[in-house]
Design an enzyme around this catalytic site. Sequence first.
Site, mmCIF file in Angstrom:
data_model
loop_
_atom_site.group_PDB
_atom_site.id
_atom_site.type_symbol
_atom_site.label_atom_id
_atom_site.label_comp_id
_atom_site.label_asym_id
_atom_site.label_seq_id
_atom_site.Cartn_x
_atom_site.Cartn_y
_atom_site.Cartn_z
ATOM 1 N N TYR A 197 0.744 -1.201 0.064
ATOM 2 C CA TYR A 197 0.010 0.160 0.132
ATOM 3 C C TYR A 197 0.967 1.333 0.089
ATOM 4 O O TYR A 197 1.956 1.255 0.719
ATOM 5 C CB TYR A 197 -0.860 -0.193 1.180
ATOM 6 C CG TYR A 197 -1.991 0.697 1.222
ATOM 7 C CD1 TYR A 197 -2.215 1.982 1.974
ATOM 8 C CD2 TYR A 197 -2.950 0.465 0.261
ATOM 9 C CE1 TYR A 197 -3.408 2.834 1.981
ATOM 10 C CE2 TYR A 197 -3.953 1.383 0.326
ATOM 11 C CZ TYR A 197 -4.286 2.600 1.076
ATOM 12 O OH TYR A 197 -5.442 3.519 0.748
ATOM 13 N N ALA A 216 -18.911 -2.413 0.939
ATOM 14 C CA ALA A 216 -19.233 -1.541 1.809
ATOM 15 C C ALA A 216 -19.620 -0.318 1.049
ATOM 16 O O ALA A 216 -20.378 0.256 1.099
ATOM 17 C CB ALA A 216 -18.171 -1.288 2.819
#
Lengths: 445, 350
Positions: free
Chosen positions: B76, B177
């Site tokens: 990341y 989500a």
Amino acid sequence: MFLYGKFLENVKIGIRMTHIWSRCIQYEKHGPPNEVLSLHKSEISSEVSSNKVLVKWLASPINPLDINKIEGTYPWKKEFPIVGGSEGTGVIEKVGNNVHDLKPGDSVVSMGIGVPLWNEYCVVDNSQLMKIDSRLDLISAATLIINPPTAYAMLKDYVDLDAGDIVIQNAANSGVGRSVIQLAKIFGLKSINLIRDRPNVQELKNELRQLGADFVFTEEEFRNDATLIINPPTAYAMLKDYVDLDAGDIVIQNAANSGVGRSVIQLAKIFGLKSINLIRDRPNVQELKNELRQLGADFVFTEEEFRNDGKKFLTSLSKPIRLAINGVGDRSCLAISSALSAGGTLITYGGMSKKSHLISTSSFVFKNIKAVGIAAGWLLPQKPGKVQAMFDHIQKLCINGQLKPPPVETYEMEQFSKAINRALEGKHGKQVLLLHPDSKLKNKL
Amino acid sequence: MFSRTLLKGTYGIRNASRFVSTKTKHIVYEEYGDPPKVCNLKEALIDDIVKENEALVKFVAAPINPADINQIQGVYPVKPPLPGVGGNEGCGIIERVGKSVTYLKPGDLVIPSQSGLGTWRTSGIVEASKLYSIDKSVPVHFAATLNVNPPTAYRMLKDFGHLKPGDTVIQNAGNSAVGQYVIQIARIRGLKTVNVVRNRPTIDELKNELKSLGANEVFTEEEFAKESRSLKNVRLALNAVGGRSSLMLAKTLDDDGVMVTYGGMSKQPVQSPTGAFIFKDISLRGFWMSHWYTKKENAKERDAMFKDLCEWINAKEFAPPKVVERSLEQYEEALKMAMESSDAKQLFVM
């Protein structure tokens, strides 16, 4: 005697006030135009309620899209039998009581490609007609709606062209193509025109030059002479209109040896930019690399070389890469888009690989790059005021002789088969059907 | 609640009442790798010395998001220094603030104002500027998952496509989500959603669930391949999958449409067709919530956004988040489940 004959004529018309005979050219199923078209005569109601108008059609050309509509390959549907034709000119005979903008005797053209034009008479909604200047000659009027506005919109609405800018086109001797040549001259632009080779091609080249073409090449000549062309608007627009580049900035592209690619190389040099160029491998690739370097390319890699050594090479650069130009798609697009620095832009102008364009997710999410295309010119503008201004301008140019319609062969309705066959053969200019016999009065050719 | 114990020897009896320490539990990783393996639950004492611009926070709840997993794996772009505490979002209560902190006070409910905070712990002293206070009445499950997903949905619907009520938004990963917040926020704002999901045995249940949230249409990827041709006026497409799924979304865009990529669940590159670029003038963009937070010029917009989100939460416009509560001690199990399935969010409750 004369008066009595006239009286009888009037009585005849009086009895038939609500119906008139009209010939039309129609088809009852899709298929080859020279097979499925037929000439019909029928009585039609000439009643015009509220917004309706009775039009006497004078002339309508056979455009390629008419052939497609009859064949069934054009994205347009209607119930059979269908009367052919997509544009044309006529005269108003009668108007309904709610029609205030048109009156009998007005010259009109049809708007929209769905009006049943290959008809001597028909009743249409007044919204489907546009009044034209009565001085407009028959053939210009008949060919007013589709080709000149297409050329006009393409030259005006997509790229901010300045006097002296250059436009390049193929199909230069088509209806649209000839309008482009003439309008480009009127707007002060230069045009580069491609045509198919043919016997006596020199004659056609001269004809187009007389219309205003600056350069005329056959497709073969152009492929060989591509390096002489400096300013095609696609390359120019991509380098100028998407990212604010400064001297020393770096641009990366694939398909570097294509027509656009070579223009990008040369323009980049002129604008003081550096270019990284990807090409496909081939025997004697070194020759092509040298050729592109001589054009002004700073770096030339094959797709494989860039895949293997690209990362290392990119880290050696002193400036970010803010623009990537893509004419290929697939993994080549992935390679050049991944080289973009944060906030960079990828412009796609073509898809030579015939595959979709791949861009990594992280380029979008973490490097915030933008991927756009350079829009093509077949979406016409939708603003009515603008459209009317354009038509006024085009009509003036026709009346003044500055904008000439394409060369035509005219045919009376009964000769429609011959006209269709000439249209299908191609390379015979445009075929125009003369519909109601009154067209002869209007046709000053 | 502090435990008042003396620091070991350093500061002397005179200052004993001022300098106390807090016991904290945290999930740390000292190297990048497979999260259940490289993470450990550790206890430590932290000094309660809150500098001028800092605050002592008691963390209440923090979820495990895909980005958290990626961060521990080392893939990341936001990489706090090692050893690092896992977790990038969550909620907590302010215990104490430093002298120059004016916008936070003890008792405030806070969420991180940027990623990289390390939220899988019971307490921490952090720079106050890294915390953002929200409406106290927001329930814990919402507060803990408020920072990443609802704002991503909110911003994509606001900042791209110039949407007006009645416009259609199309998205894949419709049951993620973010996807579910897109459906709900679109509903609240009068926008229509067409949602594409992967097929599964419980597909009918899922379709009903998403429709009850406000989805107008729900298609499996296979159904969508057929239905997509009849879609019109699609101005915005939201892509979290990539590959063929993104290709199908891009093809439905109308003139001037935008496809925004915010995730890449298939791990395949985004695909776009040539025709859409050239004939429909579409553009492809990306969106990264973390990056949006770092821009100072977005401060006002952020306030307006959280005001809206908190109001909608309190007005019960959003379905409660689906969570599985875990203690920090259950970290190994929680991490494994987070990596395997995404139906409910693993939520550490401290």
